[in-house]
Design a protein around this motif. Structure first.
Motif, PDB file in Angstrom:
ATOM      1  N   PHE A  72      13.534   9.017   6.951  1.00 22.87           N
ATOM      2  CA  PHE A  72      12.328   8.205   6.833  1.00 22.87           C
ATOM      3  C   PHE A  72      11.564   8.667   5.608  1.00 22.87           C
ATOM      4  CE2 PHE A  72      13.658   7.397  11.086  1.00 22.87           C
ATOM      5  CZ  PHE A  72      13.360   6.047  11.246  1.00 22.87           C
ATOM      6  N   LEU A  73      10.882   7.721   4.987  1.00 23.29           N
ATOM      7  CA  LEU A  73      10.170   7.935   3.735  1.00 23.29           C
ATOM      8  C   LEU A  73       8.675   8.045   4.014  1.00 23.29           C
ATOM      9  CD1 LEU A  73       9.908   7.838   0.605  1.00 23.29           C
ATOM     10  CD2 LEU A  73      10.171   5.355   0.769  1.00 23.29           C
ATOM     11  N   PHE A  74       8.065   9.064   3.438  1.00 18.92           N
ATOM     12  CA  PHE A  74       6.630   9.328   3.588  1.00 18.92           C
ATOM     13  C   PHE A  74       6.026   9.556   2.206  1.00 18.92           C
ATOM     14  CE2 PHE A  74       8.864  10.930   7.260  1.00 18.92           C
ATOM     15  CZ  PHE A  74       8.078  10.617   8.348  1.00 18.92           C
ATOM     16  N   GLU A  75       4.756   9.169   2.039  1.00 14.35           N
ATOM     17  CA  GLU A  75       4.029   9.539   0.830  1.00 14.35           C
ATOM     18  C   GLU A  75       3.445  10.926   1.051  1.00 14.35           C
ATOM     19  OE1 GLU A  75       2.262   5.676  -1.280  1.00 14.35           O
ATOM     20  OE2 GLU A  75       1.495   5.989   0.744  1.00 14.35           O
ATOM     21  N   ARG A  76       3.439  11.750   0.018  1.00  9.47           N
ATOM     22  CA  ARG A  76       2.919  13.112   0.161  1.00  9.47           C
ATOM     23  C   ARG A  76       1.435  13.105   0.500  1.00  9.47           C
ATOM     24  NH1 ARG A  76       5.491  17.119  -4.155  1.00  9.47           N
ATOM     25  NH2 ARG A  76       4.455  18.582  -2.759  1.00  9.47           N
ATOM     26  N   GLU A  77       0.706  12.110   0.006  1.00 11.83           N
ATOM     27  CA  GLU A  77      -0.736  12.048   0.279  1.00 11.83           C
ATOM     28  C   GLU A  77      -1.061  11.576   1.697  1.00 11.83           C
ATOM     29  OE1 GLU A  77      -1.514   7.735  -1.856  1.00 11.83           O
ATOM     30  OE2 GLU A  77      -1.219   9.544  -3.059  1.00 11.83           O
ATOM     31  N   ARG A  78      -0.080  10.976   2.373  1.00 12.36           N
ATOM     32  CA  ARG A  78      -0.249  10.525   3.760  1.00 12.36           C
ATOM     33  C   ARG A  78       0.991  10.932   4.546  1.00 12.36           C
ATOM     34  NH1 ARG A  78      -2.028   4.346   3.208  1.00 12.36           N
ATOM     35  NH2 ARG A  78      -2.673   4.593   5.365  1.00 12.36           N
ATOM     36  N   PRO A  79       1.174  12.217   4.811  1.00 14.95           N
ATOM     37  CA  PRO A  79       2.443  12.721   5.338  1.00 14.95           C
ATOM     38  C   PRO A  79       2.816  12.277   6.749  1.00 14.95           C
ATOM     39  CG  PRO A  79       0.817  14.479   5.228  1.00 14.95           C
ATOM     40  CD  PRO A  79       0.209  13.286   4.559  1.00 14.95           C
ATOM     41  N   GLY A  80       1.896  11.724   7.512  1.00 14.34           N
ATOM     42  CA  GLY A  80       2.232  11.296   8.867  1.00 14.34           C
ATOM     43  C   GLY A  80       2.571   9.831   8.994  1.00 14.34           C
ATOM     44  N   ARG A  81       2.565   9.097   7.893  1.00 20.23           N
ATOM     45  CA  ARG A  81       2.746   7.639   7.919  1.00 20.23           C
ATOM     46  C   ARG A  81       4.080   7.247   7.294  1.00 20.23           C
ATOM     47  NH1 ARG A  81       0.982   2.996   4.639  1.00 20.23           N
ATOM     48  NH2 ARG A  81       0.398   1.340   6.072  1.00 20.23           N
ATOM     49  N   VAL A  82       4.979   6.679   8.082  1.00 19.80           N
ATOM     50  CA  VAL A  82       6.272   6.205   7.579  1.00 19.80           C
ATOM     51  C   VAL A  82       6.036   4.974   6.709  1.00 19.80           C
ATOM     52  CG1 VAL A  82       8.479   5.154   8.248  1.00 19.80           C
ATOM     53  CG2 VAL A  82       7.576   7.094   9.551  1.00 19.80           C
ATOM     54  N   TYR A 103      18.385   0.708   2.870  1.00 18.39           N
ATOM     55  CA  TYR A 103      16.999   1.149   2.679  1.00 18.39           C
ATOM     56  C   TYR A 103      16.042   0.016   3.020  1.00 18.39           C
ATOM     57  CZ  TYR A 103      18.133  -1.167  -1.712  1.00 18.39           C
ATOM     58  OH  TYR A 103      18.588  -2.076  -2.641  1.00 18.39           O
ATOM     59  N   ALA A 104      14.816   0.394   3.313  1.00 21.73           N
ATOM     60  CA  ALA A 104      13.751  -0.579   3.584  1.00 21.73           C
ATOM     61  C   ALA A 104      12.438   0.052   3.159  1.00 21.73           C
ATOM     62  CB  ALA A 104      13.708  -0.937   5.067  1.00 21.73           C
ATOM     63  N   LEU A 105      11.517  -0.766   2.669  1.00 20.81           N
ATOM     64  CA  LEU A 105      10.224  -0.269   2.218  1.00 20.81           C
ATOM     65  C   LEU A 105       9.108  -1.142   2.766  1.00 20.81           C
ATOM     66  CD1 LEU A 105       8.826   1.842   0.361  1.00 20.81           C
ATOM     67  CD2 LEU A 105       8.965   0.135  -1.469  1.00 20.81           C
ATOM     68  N   ASP A 106       8.039  -0.498   3.150  1.00 16.54           N
ATOM     69  CA  ASP A 106       6.825  -1.168   3.614  1.00 16.54           C
ATOM     70  C   ASP A 106       6.391  -2.207   2.572  1.00 16.54           C
ATOM     71  OD1 ASP A 106       3.892  -1.562   4.052  1.00 16.54           O
ATOM     72  OD2 ASP A 106       4.177   0.030   5.531  1.00 16.54           O
ATOM     73  N   GLY A 107       6.058  -3.393   3.024  1.00 15.25           N
ATOM     74  CA  GLY A 107       5.632  -4.450   2.109  1.00 15.25           C
ATOM     75  C   GLY A 107       4.462  -4.049   1.236  1.00 15.25           C
ATOM     76  N   ALA A 108       3.528  -3.266   1.780  1.00 13.00           N
ATOM     77  CA  ALA A 108       2.349  -2.849   1.025  1.00 13.00           C
ATOM     78  C   ALA A 108       2.664  -1.766  -0.004  1.00 13.00           C
ATOM     79  CB  ALA A 108       1.267  -2.346   1.986  1.00 13.00           C
ATOM     80  N   SER A 109       3.835  -1.166   0.057  1.00 12.22           N
ATOM     81  CA  SER A 109       4.201  -0.087  -0.871  1.00 12.22           C
ATOM     82  C   SER A 109       5.104  -0.554  -2.008  1.00 12.22           C
ATOM     83  CB  SER A 109       4.903   1.036  -0.104  1.00 12.22           C
ATOM     84  OG  SER A 109       4.037   1.615   0.837  1.00 12.22           O
ATOM     85  N   GLN A 110       5.493  -1.813  -2.006  1.00 15.04           N
ATOM     86  CA  GLN A 110       6.400  -2.315  -3.032  1.00 15.04           C
ATOM     87  C   GLN A 110       5.741  -2.335  -4.402  1.00 15.04           C
ATOM     88  OE1 GLN A 110       7.940  -6.105  -1.610  1.00 15.04           O
ATOM     89  NE2 GLN A 110       9.679  -5.027  -0.744  1.00 15.04           N
ATOM     90  N   ARG A 112       5.526   0.062  -6.616  1.00 15.71           N
ATOM     91  CA  ARG A 112       4.845   1.294  -7.031  1.00 15.71           C
ATOM     92  C   ARG A 112       5.819   2.429  -7.318  1.00 15.71           C
ATOM     93  NH1 ARG A 112       1.022   1.685  -2.135  1.00 15.71           N
ATOM     94  NH2 ARG A 112       0.804   3.802  -2.873  1.00 15.71           N
ATOM     95  N   GLY A 113       7.123   2.131  -7.341  1.00 12.15           N
ATOM     96  CA  GLY A 113       8.126   3.126  -7.689  1.00 12.15           C
ATOM     97  C   GLY A 113       8.498   4.092  -6.585  1.00 12.15           C
ATOM     98  N   ARG A 114       7.988   3.871  -5.386  1.00 17.70           N
ATOM     99  CA  ARG A 114       8.279   4.802  -4.286  1.00 17.70           C
ATOM    100  C   ARG A 114       9.755   4.800  -3.894  1.00 17.70           C
ATOM    101  NH1 ARG A 114       3.625   5.847  -5.853  1.00 17.70           N
ATOM    102  NH2 ARG A 114       1.895   6.269  -4.444  1.00 17.70           N
ATOM    103  N   MET A 115      10.345   3.596  -3.786  1.00 17.71           N
ATOM    104  CA  MET A 115      11.747   3.538  -3.384  1.00 17.71           C
ATOM    105  C   MET A 115      12.647   4.069  -4.493  1.00 17.71           C
ATOM    106  SD  MET A 115      13.877   3.163  -0.992  1.00 17.71           S
ATOM    107  CE  MET A 115      12.974   2.360   0.323  1.00 17.71           C
TER     108      MET A 115
END
Length: 187
Positions: A72-82, A103-110, A112-115
């Motif tokens: 599962f993928l997490f942002e370092r600034e919000r470590p408890g949120r997948v 792979y799959a990415l949260d729609g709100a995170s697209q 931004r280079g996270r994936m």
């Protein structure tokens, strides 16, 4: 084989633990309609804590057995949120040494280079630490985001498969791609 974490500049990837079940459920519920065109039809049970408690145990057992790596993928600034998933499945060794990537990415995170960051980390692990020779990733032709992402990551189109997977209730063609590990070393 305890904790498994891949850490990047802005994100980290890890195997889920039981405490992650609420965040996993929140991710899938939040993105139910965003992911629906690209995934199999999910039964109602998929969106329950009981399903994900079992799935977390299964994922860890498959990892220990060397059959898959489901993170599962997490942002370092919000470590408890997948915010996404990265999965390597069908790990085959021997003369093949290959696996499939999903792979799959949260729609709100697209956008931004996270994936991209997550897949660069994960691919480096599969090619380096696990010493796999080939990673295969397939996408529905109309999924332009996946096409661009895979091309940017060095995946090459190898063909097209007619009626390849049952997605969103219908058989979908897929573009077949792969990336080969040019630094593969003989075990």
């Amino acid at each position: 084989m305890g904790r498994f974490v891949l850490t990047g500049e802005r994100i980290f990837l890890r195997l889920a633990v039981a405490d992650d079940v609420p965040s996993i459920l929140a991710f899938y519920r939040r993105n139910r309609w965003h992911l629906a065109p690209w995934e199999p039809v999910r039964p109602r049970e998929f969106f329950t804590p009981a399903h994900w408690r079992r799935q977390v145990r299964t994922n860890r057992a498959e990892w220990r057995a060397g059959r898959s790596v489901r993170m599962f993928l997490f942002e370092r600034e919000r470590p408890g949120r997948v915010i996404g998933t990265v999965n390597f499945s069908n790990l085959v060794r021997g003369v093949f040494r290959a696996c499939h990537l999903g792979y799959a990415l949260d729609g709100a995170s697209q956008g931004r280079g996270r994936m991209t960051e997550a897949l660069e980390l994960a691919i480096a692990h599969v090619f380096g630490e696990l010493n796999f020779h080939r990673i295969m990733a397939n996408y529905i032709p109309r999924n332009r985001r996946s096409a661009r992402l895979l091309r940017r990551l060095g995946f090459r189109v190898e063909g097209r498969a007619k009626d390849y997977l049952l997605i969103a209730g219908r058989w979908e063609d897929h573009v077949l791609t792969s990336r080969v590990n040019r630094a593969w070393r003989r075990p």
